[in-house]
Design a protein around this motif. Structure first.
Motif, PDB file in Angstrom:
ATOM      1  N   PHE A  50      -9.749   1.074   5.425  1.00 45.43           N
ATOM      2  CA  PHE A  50      -9.475   0.689   4.052  1.00 45.43           C
ATOM      3  C   PHE A  50      -7.914   0.860   3.729  1.00 45.43           C
ATOM      4  O   PHE A  50      -7.348   1.920   3.661  1.00 45.43           O
ATOM      5  CB  PHE A  50     -10.264   0.715   2.824  1.00 45.43           C
ATOM      6  CG  PHE A  50     -10.036  -0.050   1.596  1.00 45.43           C
ATOM      7  CD1 PHE A  50      -9.278  -1.258   1.661  1.00 45.43           C
ATOM      8  CD2 PHE A  50     -10.735   0.236   0.466  1.00 45.43           C
ATOM      9  CE1 PHE A  50      -8.974  -1.848   0.624  1.00 45.43           C
ATOM     10  CE2 PHE A  50     -10.802  -0.459  -0.485  1.00 45.43           C
ATOM     11  CZ  PHE A  50      -9.881  -1.738  -0.572  1.00 45.43           C
ATOM     12  N   PHE A  51      -7.011  -0.121   3.592  1.00 44.70           N
ATOM     13  CA  PHE A  51      -5.758   0.132   3.523  1.00 44.70           C
ATOM     14  C   PHE A  51      -5.387  -0.802   2.377  1.00 44.70           C
ATOM     15  O   PHE A  51      -5.328  -2.041   2.277  1.00 44.70           O
ATOM     16  CB  PHE A  51      -4.815  -0.216   4.825  1.00 44.70           C
ATOM     17  CG  PHE A  51      -3.399  -0.214   4.511  1.00 44.70           C
ATOM     18  CD1 PHE A  51      -2.597   1.172   4.551  1.00 44.70           C
ATOM     19  CD2 PHE A  51      -2.535  -1.204   4.250  1.00 44.70           C
ATOM     20  CE1 PHE A  51      -1.206   1.412   4.200  1.00 44.70           C
ATOM     21  CE2 PHE A  51      -1.098  -1.078   3.883  1.00 44.70           C
ATOM     22  CZ  PHE A  51      -0.387   0.198   4.045  1.00 44.70           C
ATOM     23  N   ARG A  52      -4.745  -0.153   1.232  1.00 45.45           N
ATOM     24  CA  ARG A  52      -4.215  -0.786   0.122  1.00 45.45           C
ATOM     25  C   ARG A  52      -2.578  -0.634  -0.089  1.00 45.45           C
ATOM     26  O   ARG A  52      -2.309   0.559  -0.038  1.00 45.45           O
ATOM     27  CB  ARG A  52      -5.117  -0.178  -1.104  1.00 45.45           C
ATOM     28  CG  ARG A  52      -6.361  -0.895  -1.139  1.00 45.45           C
ATOM     29  CD  ARG A  52      -7.120  -0.024  -2.282  1.00 45.45           C
ATOM     30  NE  ARG A  52      -6.262   0.070  -3.713  1.00 45.45           N
ATOM     31  CZ  ARG A  52      -6.875   0.002  -4.856  1.00 45.45           C
ATOM     32  NH1 ARG A  52      -8.279  -0.131  -4.922  1.00 45.45           N
ATOM     33  NH2 ARG A  52      -5.934   0.070  -5.747  1.00 45.45           N
ATOM     34  N   ALA A  53      -2.166  -1.678  -0.231  1.00 43.91           N
ATOM     35  CA  ALA A  53      -0.481  -1.631  -0.538  1.00 43.91           C
ATOM     36  C   ALA A  53      -0.287  -2.778  -1.707  1.00 43.91           C
ATOM     37  O   ALA A  53       0.707  -3.596  -1.643  1.00 43.91           O
ATOM     38  CB  ALA A  53       0.103  -2.133   0.628  1.00 43.91           C
ATOM     39  N   VAL A  54      -0.847  -2.515  -2.805  1.00 41.25           N
ATOM     40  CA  VAL A  54      -0.495  -3.241  -4.123  1.00 41.25           C
ATOM     41  C   VAL A  54       0.753  -3.153  -4.438  1.00 41.25           C
ATOM     42  O   VAL A  54       1.059  -1.942  -4.794  1.00 41.25           O
ATOM     43  CB  VAL A  54      -1.701  -2.989  -5.275  1.00 41.25           C
ATOM     44  CG1 VAL A  54      -1.534  -3.702  -6.755  1.00 41.25           C
ATOM     45  CG2 VAL A  54      -3.231  -3.347  -4.925  1.00 41.25           C
ATOM     46  N   ASN A  55       1.438  -4.112  -5.003  1.00 39.42           N
ATOM     47  CA  ASN A  55       2.646  -4.048  -5.450  1.00 39.42           C
ATOM     48  C   ASN A  55       3.736  -3.659  -4.571  1.00 39.42           C
ATOM     49  O   ASN A  55       4.584  -2.874  -4.970  1.00 39.42           O
ATOM     50  CB  ASN A  55       2.754  -3.237  -6.999  1.00 39.42           C
ATOM     51  CG  ASN A  55       1.927  -3.846  -7.901  1.00 39.42           C
ATOM     52  OD1 ASN A  55       1.583  -4.994  -7.823  1.00 39.42           O
ATOM     53  ND2 ASN A  55       1.575  -3.075  -8.897  1.00 39.42           N
ATOM     54  N   CYS A  56       3.306  -3.492  -3.255  1.00 37.54           N
ATOM     55  CA  CYS A  56       4.343  -2.927  -2.345  1.00 37.54           C
ATOM     56  C   CYS A  56       5.273  -4.249  -1.628  1.00 37.54           C
ATOM     57  O   CYS A  56       5.173  -4.827  -0.642  1.00 37.54           O
ATOM     58  CB  CYS A  56       3.858  -2.437  -1.043  1.00 37.54           C
ATOM     59  SG  CYS A  56       2.979  -0.922  -1.526  1.00 37.54           S
ATOM     60  N   TYR A  57       6.236  -4.673  -2.506  1.00 41.51           N
ATOM     61  CA  TYR A  57       6.789  -6.212  -2.180  1.00 41.51           C
ATOM     62  C   TYR A  57       8.082  -5.777  -1.081  1.00 41.51           C
ATOM     63  O   TYR A  57       8.130  -7.117  -0.616  1.00 41.51           O
ATOM     64  CB  TYR A  57       7.515  -6.449  -3.679  1.00 41.51           C
ATOM     65  CG  TYR A  57       6.459  -6.876  -4.679  1.00 41.51           C
ATOM     66  CD1 TYR A  57       5.468  -7.707  -4.417  1.00 41.51           C
ATOM     67  CD2 TYR A  57       6.430  -6.066  -5.888  1.00 41.51           C
ATOM     68  CE1 TYR A  57       4.564  -8.057  -5.646  1.00 41.51           C
ATOM     69  CE2 TYR A  57       5.507  -6.202  -6.935  1.00 41.51           C
ATOM     70  CZ  TYR A  57       4.671  -7.114  -6.665  1.00 41.51           C
ATOM     71  OH  TYR A  57       3.606  -7.613  -7.661  1.00 41.51           O
ATOM     72  N   ARG A  58       8.182  -4.710  -0.642  1.00 41.23           N
ATOM     73  CA  ARG A  58       9.082  -4.646   0.375  1.00 41.23           C
ATOM     74  C   ARG A  58       8.428  -5.278   1.639  1.00 41.23           C
ATOM     75  O   ARG A  58       9.330  -5.543   2.730  1.00 41.23           O
ATOM     76  CB  ARG A  58       9.571  -3.234   0.760  1.00 41.23           C
ATOM     77  CG  ARG A  58      10.485  -2.662  -0.489  1.00 41.23           C
ATOM     78  CD  ARG A  58      11.782  -3.270  -0.247  1.00 41.23           C
ATOM     79  NE  ARG A  58      13.054  -2.634  -1.136  1.00 41.23           N
ATOM     80  CZ  ARG A  58      14.151  -2.819  -1.235  1.00 41.23           C
ATOM     81  NH1 ARG A  58      14.709  -3.805  -0.448  1.00 41.23           N
ATOM     82  NH2 ARG A  58      15.041  -2.434  -2.034  1.00 41.23           N
ATOM     83  N   LEU A  59       7.090  -5.289   1.575  1.00 43.10           N
ATOM     84  CA  LEU A  59       6.446  -5.872   2.776  1.00 43.10           C
ATOM     85  C   LEU A  59       6.487  -7.283   2.763  1.00 43.10           C
ATOM     86  O   LEU A  59       6.196  -8.064   3.830  1.00 43.10           O
ATOM     87  CB  LEU A  59       4.846  -5.397   2.990  1.00 43.10           C
ATOM     88  CG  LEU A  59       5.026  -3.997   2.753  1.00 43.10           C
ATOM     89  CD1 LEU A  59       3.372  -3.482   2.678  1.00 43.10           C
ATOM     90  CD2 LEU A  59       5.299  -3.388   4.290  1.00 43.10           C
ATOM     91  N   ILE A  90      -7.819  -4.891   3.825  1.00 44.90           N
ATOM     92  CA  ILE A  90      -6.250  -4.395   3.708  1.00 44.90           C
ATOM     93  C   ILE A  90      -6.277  -5.373   2.461  1.00 44.90           C
ATOM     94  O   ILE A  90      -6.398  -6.544   2.608  1.00 44.90           O
ATOM     95  CB  ILE A  90      -5.554  -5.032   4.996  1.00 44.90           C
ATOM     96  CG1 ILE A  90      -5.559  -4.102   6.140  1.00 44.90           C
ATOM     97  CG2 ILE A  90      -3.877  -5.108   4.481  1.00 44.90           C
ATOM     98  CD1 ILE A  90      -4.633  -4.131   7.209  1.00 44.90           C
ATOM     99  N   VAL A  91      -5.553  -4.820   1.638  1.00 47.45           N
ATOM    100  CA  VAL A  91      -4.810  -5.627   0.547  1.00 47.45           C
ATOM    101  C   VAL A  91      -3.306  -5.291   0.561  1.00 47.45           C
ATOM    102  O   VAL A  91      -2.856  -4.173   0.559  1.00 47.45           O
ATOM    103  CB  VAL A  91      -5.582  -4.977  -0.680  1.00 47.45           C
ATOM    104  CG1 VAL A  91      -4.922  -5.733  -1.837  1.00 47.45           C
ATOM    105  CG2 VAL A  91      -7.096  -5.210  -0.679  1.00 47.45           C
ATOM    106  N   THR A  92      -2.707  -6.333   0.463  1.00 51.65           N
ATOM    107  CA  THR A  92      -1.281  -6.460   0.480  1.00 51.65           C
ATOM    108  C   THR A  92      -0.687  -7.727  -0.185  1.00 51.65           C
ATOM    109  O   THR A  92      -1.366  -8.554  -0.571  1.00 51.65           O
ATOM    110  CB  THR A  92      -0.589  -6.639   2.055  1.00 51.65           C
ATOM    111  OG1 THR A  92       0.713  -6.269   2.240  1.00 51.65           O
ATOM    112  CG2 THR A  92      -1.247  -7.803   2.611  1.00 51.65           C
ATOM    113  N   PRO A  93       0.710  -7.555  -0.948  1.00 54.72           N
ATOM    114  CA  PRO A  93       1.251  -8.932  -1.272  1.00 54.72           C
ATOM    115  C   PRO A  93       1.148 -10.037  -0.527  1.00 54.72           C
ATOM    116  O   PRO A  93       1.426 -10.017   0.755  1.00 54.72           O
ATOM    117  CB  PRO A  93       2.678  -8.249  -1.560  1.00 54.72           C
ATOM    118  CG  PRO A  93       2.526  -6.911  -1.730  1.00 54.72           C
ATOM    119  CD  PRO A  93       1.430  -6.464  -0.905  1.00 54.72           C
TER     120      PRO A  93
END
Length: 514
Positions: free
Chosen positions: A265-274, A305-308
């Motif tokens: 499980f990989f979470r990157a909420v609000n990581c807008y550089r991605l 995975i959660v990402t923008p």
């Protein structure tokens, strides 16, 4: 007093003095003085030879601990968190040979004795919020000090070795103002470490040796605003990485050997550089590919995975606007009696203010989230597939949730073995009873039945994976965040076990997230 086993004086805020311990009190195993106004502990505490737990939490007037505390050979738990005037701990702390859990969070400690890091039986160490008097005078005053060393900040202290903490399973260093270079390179020697919390620190990168933490299950990097890239991750059977609000993060790690993984499980909420980083997009699908290629004896259970993101990739051949998607099975194809390996799901969700009729859930905090359900054929029973949740208001724009489950690794009560020609996946948002004004909404979703050939398809180097919609002037795109604006803004700034349950049942036992 000879038969006294437990003494609890918790919350006695006017208690300023504790009398000396005399006589035979070897039966006393628990002493709780938390929340009192005591300034010191009598040195006669060494008479409590059977003491196992000593709780001094939030003793705001406590100035020091007596060296006699090191004579407590049976002591396993010591809590001095919130003792804001406590600046030192005894030098010979390692003499407490049975000590397994030590909480120094929120103290005024500037230098920890080297013996702290020679405690061979220590399993849990909390140092959260130990920031020192000033970041300019102390970089890591929280005392990760075994030897004096130099970091990128000349005033900083760094720990040069962690060799002796080989029993440590949990290390919490959140909000400690750790700068670049403050974490030792040999952190990878913590062979028993399962839970590492580095939330709210100031480093730009992490030591590459983290990949050798062979028992690591949880890595929390939330709100590390300066973190730009992640090192390669350990190849463990279970791994959850939380990188929410790491606003400078732009490089994802190379996929670990996740054929071994049962849970990822990989979470990157609000990581807008991605956003718009094609390399990061392809890295996500490279991870998915390795999951699909998983082979016995390791059984793939869950990949999340959660990402923008605002776009369902075309690889998901069944896509729809809304919160549900129906899959029709080809003739003579059955999930558990064919070459199908599992199913991949993708959902785009966004924040929603003042929902008209939010579904409520009995979470114990102000939270909102999403549940994914499946329903086969004409069955009226929905199977809770997975769930995620966030603090209300945390999600700021469109995000994408990508998940994969294998039919063989996830089949409670032979759910997939019945006779049916189609099944439906639906995503339902919910919020806790304490927070009904801020919620999430589902915008679109997609699914793909995954075959062995799909692993090869994902390996196509010419296929471009887009997770974010190209910028244009349409009204729908206004809800997304322009990469131009995101870059401008941040340049200036510098788990769960699934089960077949009704849709209204609480996710408290179903969600797995710290």
């Amino acid at each position: 007093m000879e038969s006294l086993e437990v003494l609890i004086l918790s919350g006695c805020s006017k208690l300023k003095w504790v009398p000396g311990f005399v006589g035979n009190m070897k039966m006393l195993s628990t002493l709780s003085l938390d929340g009192t106004a005591i300034q010191e502990i009598p040195s006669s505490i060494d008479h409590l030879i059977g003491l196992i737990s000593l709780d001094l939490k939030d003793c705001k007037s406590l100035l020091c601990l007596p060296t006699a505390i090191c004579s407590l050979k049976s002591l396993k738990n010591l809590n001095v968190s919130g003792c804001s005037k406590l600046e030192t701990i005894p030098e010979n702390l390692e003499e407490i040979e049975c000590l397994e859990e030590l909480d120094l969070s929120g103290t005024a400690i500037r230098e920890a004795p080297s013996s702290l890091f020679r405690m061979k039986n220590l399993k849990v160490l909390y140092l959260r919020g130990c920031k020192g008097p000033s970041p300019k005078s102390w970089n890591l005053f929280l005392c990760l000090r075994l030897f004096l060393g130099k970091s990128h900040d000349p005033m900083g202290l760094v720990l040069t070795t962690l060799d002796y903490l080989y029993c440590l399973s949990k290390l919490d260093l959140r909000d400690c103002s750790l700068c670049e270079g403050a974490i030792p390179d040999d952190i990878g020697c913590l062979s028993s470490l399962e839970d590492l919390t580095l939330k709210g620190n100031d480093f730009v990168s992490l030591p590459t040796s983290i990949r050798w933490l062979n028992n690591l299950k949880f890595l929390n990097l939330e709100s590390c605003k300066r973190l730009e890239q992640l090192p390669d991750l350990p190849s463990n059977e279970e791994l959850t990485v939380t990188a929410d609000d790491c606003t400078s993060l732009k490089v994802l790690p190379h996929p670990p050997n996740i054929r071994r993984l049962r849970w990822f499980f990989f979470r990157a909420v609000n990581c807008y550089r991605l956003v718009g980083n094609q390399a990061s997009n392809n890295m996500i699908f490279s991870m998915l590919k390795q999951f699909i290629q998983g082979t016995p004896p390791f059984v793939i259970h869950s990949f999340n995975i959660v990402t923008p993101g605002s776009e369902i990739p075309k690889w998901f051949n069944d896509r729809t606007v809304g919160d549900s998607v129906v899959v029709k099975l080809p003739f003579n194809v059955h999930p558990t009696r064919s070459k199908l390996k599992g199913y991949a799901l993708c959902a785009v969700f966004a924040p929603q203010e003042n929902p008209t009729a939010p579904e409520l859930d009995c979470l114990g905090c102000d939270a909102c989230g999403i549940k994914c359900f499946s329903r086969v054929g004409r069955s009226k029973t929905s199977l809770l597939v997975k769930g995620i949740y966030y603090k209300a208001g945390q999600v700021q724009s469109d995000h994408l949730w990508l998940l994969y489950l294998s039919f063989k690794g996830y089949d409670p009560n032979n759910y997939w073995k019945g006779a049916f020609r189609k099944f439906e996946f639906s995503f339902k948002t919910f919020c806790s009873r304490g927070e009904t004004k801020k919620c999430l909404k589902l915008k679109k979703c997609g699914v793909r039945l995954v075959t062995e050939q799909d692993a090869q398809d994902l390996n196509d180097p010419y296929e471009s994976i887009s997770l974010y919609k190209p910028i244009d002037n349409s009204a729908d795109v206004q809800s997304s965040i322009s990469m131009e604006k995101i870059t401008e803004h941040f340049d200036g700034a510098g788990s769960s076990e699934s089960s077949s349950i009704p849709a209204t049942e609480s996710l408290q036992k179903g969600l797995k997230y710290d």
